[in-house]
Write a protein that holds these residues in place. Structure first.
Motif, mmCIF file in Angstrom:
data_model
loop_
_atom_site.group_PDB
_atom_site.id
_atom_site.type_symbol
_atom_site.label_atom_id
_atom_site.label_comp_id
_atom_site.label_asym_id
_atom_site.label_seq_id
_atom_site.Cartn_x
_atom_site.Cartn_y
_atom_site.Cartn_z
ATOM 1 N N UNK A 259 0.797 -1.229 0.000
ATOM 2 C CA UNK A 259 0.000 0.000 0.000
ATOM 3 C C UNK A 259 0.829 1.278 0.000
ATOM 4 N N UNK A 260 1.731 1.387 -0.976
ATOM 5 C CA UNK A 260 2.494 2.618 -1.161
ATOM 6 C C UNK A 260 2.700 2.796 -2.652
ATOM 7 N N UNK A 261 2.081 3.839 -3.225
ATOM 8 C CA UNK A 261 2.069 3.983 -4.679
ATOM 9 C C UNK A 261 2.061 5.457 -5.064
ATOM 10 N N UNK A 273 11.560 15.537 0.555
ATOM 11 C CA UNK A 273 10.471 14.836 1.233
ATOM 12 C C UNK A 273 9.484 14.363 0.184
ATOM 13 N N UNK A 274 8.992 13.130 0.342
ATOM 14 C CA UNK A 274 7.945 12.650 -0.558
ATOM 15 C C UNK A 274 6.787 12.066 0.234
ATOM 16 N N UNK A 275 5.711 11.787 -0.491
ATOM 17 C CA UNK A 275 4.513 11.192 0.102
ATOM 18 C C UNK A 275 3.900 10.276 -0.954
ATOM 19 N N UNK A 276 3.254 9.216 -0.514
ATOM 20 C CA UNK A 276 2.641 8.278 -1.447
ATOM 21 C C UNK A 276 1.180 8.044 -1.127
ATOM 22 N N UNK A 277 0.478 7.526 -2.110
ATOM 23 C CA UNK A 277 -0.916 7.098 -1.936
ATOM 24 C C UNK A 277 -0.891 5.743 -1.238
ATOM 25 N N UNK A 278 -1.597 5.656 -0.105
ATOM 26 C CA UNK A 278 -1.561 4.441 0.691
ATOM 27 C C UNK A 278 -2.709 3.530 0.273
ATOM 28 N N UNK A 279 -2.514 2.860 -0.877
ATOM 29 C CA UNK A 279 -3.502 1.897 -1.344
ATOM 30 C C UNK A 279 -2.890 1.058 -2.451
ATOM 31 N N UNK A 280 -3.706 0.216 -3.066
ATOM 32 C CA UNK A 280 -3.265 -0.692 -4.112
ATOM 33 C C UNK A 280 -4.424 -0.847 -5.091
ATOM 34 N N UNK A 433 15.656 2.997 7.866
ATOM 35 C CA UNK A 433 14.913 3.375 6.671
ATOM 36 C C UNK A 433 15.401 2.800 5.368
ATOM 37 N N UNK A 434 16.329 1.835 5.416
ATOM 38 C CA UNK A 434 16.816 1.264 4.156
ATOM 39 C C UNK A 434 15.859 0.208 3.597
ATOM 40 N N UNK A 435 14.924 -0.289 4.431
ATOM 41 C CA UNK A 435 13.890 -1.220 3.972
ATOM 42 C C UNK A 435 12.564 -0.800 4.598
ATOM 43 N N UNK A 436 11.517 -0.769 3.769
ATOM 44 C CA UNK A 436 10.244 -0.197 4.219
ATOM 45 C C UNK A 436 9.081 -1.068 3.752
ATOM 46 N N UNK A 437 8.045 -1.176 4.608
ATOM 47 C CA UNK A 437 6.791 -1.839 4.240
ATOM 48 C C UNK A 437 5.622 -0.984 4.726
ATOM 49 N N UNK A 438 4.633 -0.815 3.864
ATOM 50 C CA UNK A 438 3.427 -0.051 4.181
ATOM 51 C C UNK A 438 2.207 -0.927 3.901
ATOM 52 N N UNK A 439 1.323 -1.072 4.899
ATOM 53 C CA UNK A 439 0.183 -1.981 4.757
ATOM 54 C C UNK A 439 -1.064 -1.398 5.420
ATOM 55 N N UNK A 440 -2.195 -1.576 4.761
ATOM 56 C CA UNK A 440 -3.502 -1.247 5.335
ATOM 57 C C UNK A 440 -4.077 -2.455 6.060
ATOM 58 N N UNK A 441 -4.957 -2.202 7.035
ATOM 59 C CA UNK A 441 -5.779 -3.254 7.632
ATOM 60 C C UNK A 441 -6.999 -2.578 8.248
ATOM 61 N N UNK A 442 -8.047 -3.368 8.488
ATOM 62 C CA UNK A 442 -9.330 -2.780 8.897
ATOM 63 C C UNK A 442 -9.884 -3.498 10.124
ATOM 64 N N UNK A 443 -9.372 -3.138 11.318
ATOM 65 C CA UNK A 443 -9.777 -3.808 12.556
ATOM 66 C C UNK A 443 -11.164 -3.361 13.008
ATOM 67 N N UNK A 444 -11.893 -4.300 13.597
ATOM 68 C CA UNK A 444 -13.252 -3.963 14.065
ATOM 69 C C UNK A 444 -13.347 -3.913 15.581
ATOM 70 N N UNK A 445 -12.320 -4.393 16.289
ATOM 71 C CA UNK A 445 -12.379 -4.439 17.747
ATOM 72 C C UNK A 445 -11.873 -3.135 18.364
ATOM 73 N N UNK A 446 -12.157 -2.969 19.643
ATOM 74 C CA UNK A 446 -11.821 -1.732 20.333
ATOM 75 C C UNK A 446 -10.511 -1.827 21.117
ATOM 76 N N UNK A 447 -10.261 -2.988 21.717
ATOM 77 C CA UNK A 447 -9.137 -3.122 22.638
ATOM 78 C C UNK A 447 -8.017 -3.939 22.002
#
Length: 474
Positions: A259-261, A273-280, A433-447
């Motif tokens: 999720x970095x594009x 400085x850069x910024x990416x769209x966090x999706x796929x 910062x020489x290796x990077x991973x960006x990922x989305x997730x969608x949690x439904x719980x509170x704690x």
């Protein structure tokens, strides 16, 4: 507002509707401008406009009215913006302000061409140039995403343009009349999909006086874990031709997450400085957010590092310390023992974890964001020499067959890491910062707890700090 279930609290997202690529990134008079691909009438992709937001610190954003609307030449696809300080374009009309010139793709029916628009009031209102387009389509289906900068040595503007699965370079003295310079890429890098959103920037080499040129190219599909991804090339640029230092078959990924594009850099800044769209693109239209869809990454500082005689693009998050809400751990030593998990309760999924790995005798160890039934797990595997992010049980994964995944990043050694968690995303920066991973997730719980586990040997961590991050929405 801005407190919806999956709304990140310190990443930019529009108040509502669809967003994708960052566009027109430029800094002027204390403001960072973030334009972006925007569909104001739906939360799925549609006729593209340029949305607009500004920030003084890259964290707290104010959404402004739409900057550019579709017209008879087509939709407003991706592009860039520059400060024309010397008024080379002749488009300046204000004594107090420099003219900001946006260079973008007009996307018509099977016809993409490059156009410009300009602003004389700090980006608040825009006028499209009467002579658009400034570069006609030469007969290519994919001919888009102009990224422009001023090349001091040759005293001209340089444009990088995505053309099929290669990059073309153009030059101009005035941002209006453009001349073709050269082509790069037909024999280099990954070609699993169309090339998009190029950027050419000169970066300092860490600890050295040397500078190198980096050509950034997004590619969709073709990522190492599937779908969209950013690749890069390191070499030299003489004002006309980009020459890559690596072998033709070398492939360098900027981010191994899903999720970095479409990441590009700000112009008119002292520190890159850069910024990416966090999706796929595999599932971007389906992610379960409402009333908005899509979010931007944390802005990241860039430099080059020489690592075992290999050039690497290094990314580190901008300073978040001004937004620390409270501190859970501060520069502590933590020892992980097999079968003795350490758990830290999280008040909310808005945290930054920073740690150094002093000694590791375990074949692997894990960090897990753990709810009652849900979890997102990060595995540092020393035997397989990789990092894995497992989001198969991370919450809602039902919206797309492509989302439930175990994504991998090669890693020869592990010295340190930073993990940034924000409601429904993680960004992992390894080895400064020489290796990077960006990922989305969608949690439904509170704690949730942050659980640390060593598999079969001791792991000694030092300088472990964990901070909650406050919301940056005003």
């Amino acid at each position: 507002m801005y407190d919806e279930q999956f709304r990140q609290q310190f990443h930019f997202s529009p108040k509502e509707k669809w967003m994708n690529d960052p566009n027109g990134l430029v800094y002027y008079k204390g403001e960072y401008h973030l334009f972006y691909q925007y569909h104001p009438n739906s939360s799925v992709w549609g006729p593209m406009h340029w949305g607009h937001a500004v920030s003084e610190d890259l964290m707290q954003w104010e959404e402004l009215p739409i900057a550019l609307y579709p017209d008879e030449l087509g939709q407003i696809f991706s592009g860039s913006a520059v400060i024309d300080k010397e008024n080379t374009s002749g488009l300046k009309s204000s004594d107090e302000e420099d003219v900001i010139v946006a260079i973008f793709t007009h996307h018509g029916e099977d016809n993409e061409k490059q156009s410009i628009a300009y602003s004389n009031d700090r980006g608040r209102t825009w006028t499209k140039y009467h002579g658009n387009p400034v570069i006609e389509n030469p007969g290519m289906k994919d001919f888009r995403d102009p990224k422009v900068f001023w090349h001091e040595q040759t005293q001209k503007w340089i444009m990088s343009l995505a053309c099929g699965d290669q990059i073309q370079f153009y030059g101009s003295r005035n941002l209006i009349d453009w001349t073709f310079l050269s082509t790069f890429g037909s024999e280099y890098g990954a070609h699993g999909g169309v090339w998009e959103c190029p950027d050419l920037i000169q970066l300092e080499v860490e600890g050295e006086k040397e500078k190198k040129w980096v050509l950034i190219v997004s590619i969709n599909p073709g990522g190492p874990n599937g779908g969209s991804v950013v690749q890069y090339f390191i070499g030299d640029f003489d004002g006309e031709v980009f020459t890559c230092d690596d072998e033709k078959e070398t492939i360098k990924w900027a981010d191994f997450g899903r999720d970095f594009y479409a990441a590009v850099t700000w112009s008119n800044v002292h520190e890159p400085v850069w910024i990416g769209w966090m999706s796929n693109w595999q599932y971007a239209n389906q992610v379960p957010t409402d009333p908005f869809r899509s979010v931007m990454s944390i802005p990241r500082k860039l430099k080059i590092r020489r690592d075992n005689n290999e050039w690497k693009l290094v990314q580190t998050p901008i300073d978040l310390s001004l937004f620390y809400k409270d501190t859970i751990l501060l520069n502590e030593d933590v020892t992980l023992l097999p079968l003795e998990p350490k758990q830290i309760e999280l008040k909310e999924l808005q945290v930054m974890v920073d740690a150094k790995v002093r000694e590791n005798q375990s074949s692997s160890f894990t960090l897990t964001l753990k709810g009652e039934k849900e979890q997102l797990q990060i595995v540092f595997d020393c035997v397989k020499q990789e990092v894995r992010v497992d989001r198969t049980r991370s919450g809602d994964v039902s919206f797309s067959e492509y989302f439930a995944s175990v994504d991998k990043m090669p890693l020869n050694e592990l010295n340190d890491f930073i993990l940034i968690v924000d409601k429904s995303s993680i960004e992992l920066f390894v080895n400064q910062g020489s290796s990077v991973m960006t990922e989305l997730f969608y949690p439904s719980e509170q704690n949730y707890t942050l659980e640390w586990n060593a598999t079969d040997g001791e792991v000694h961590l030092s300088n472990v700090s964990i901070h909650h991050i406050e919301s940056t929405w005003k």
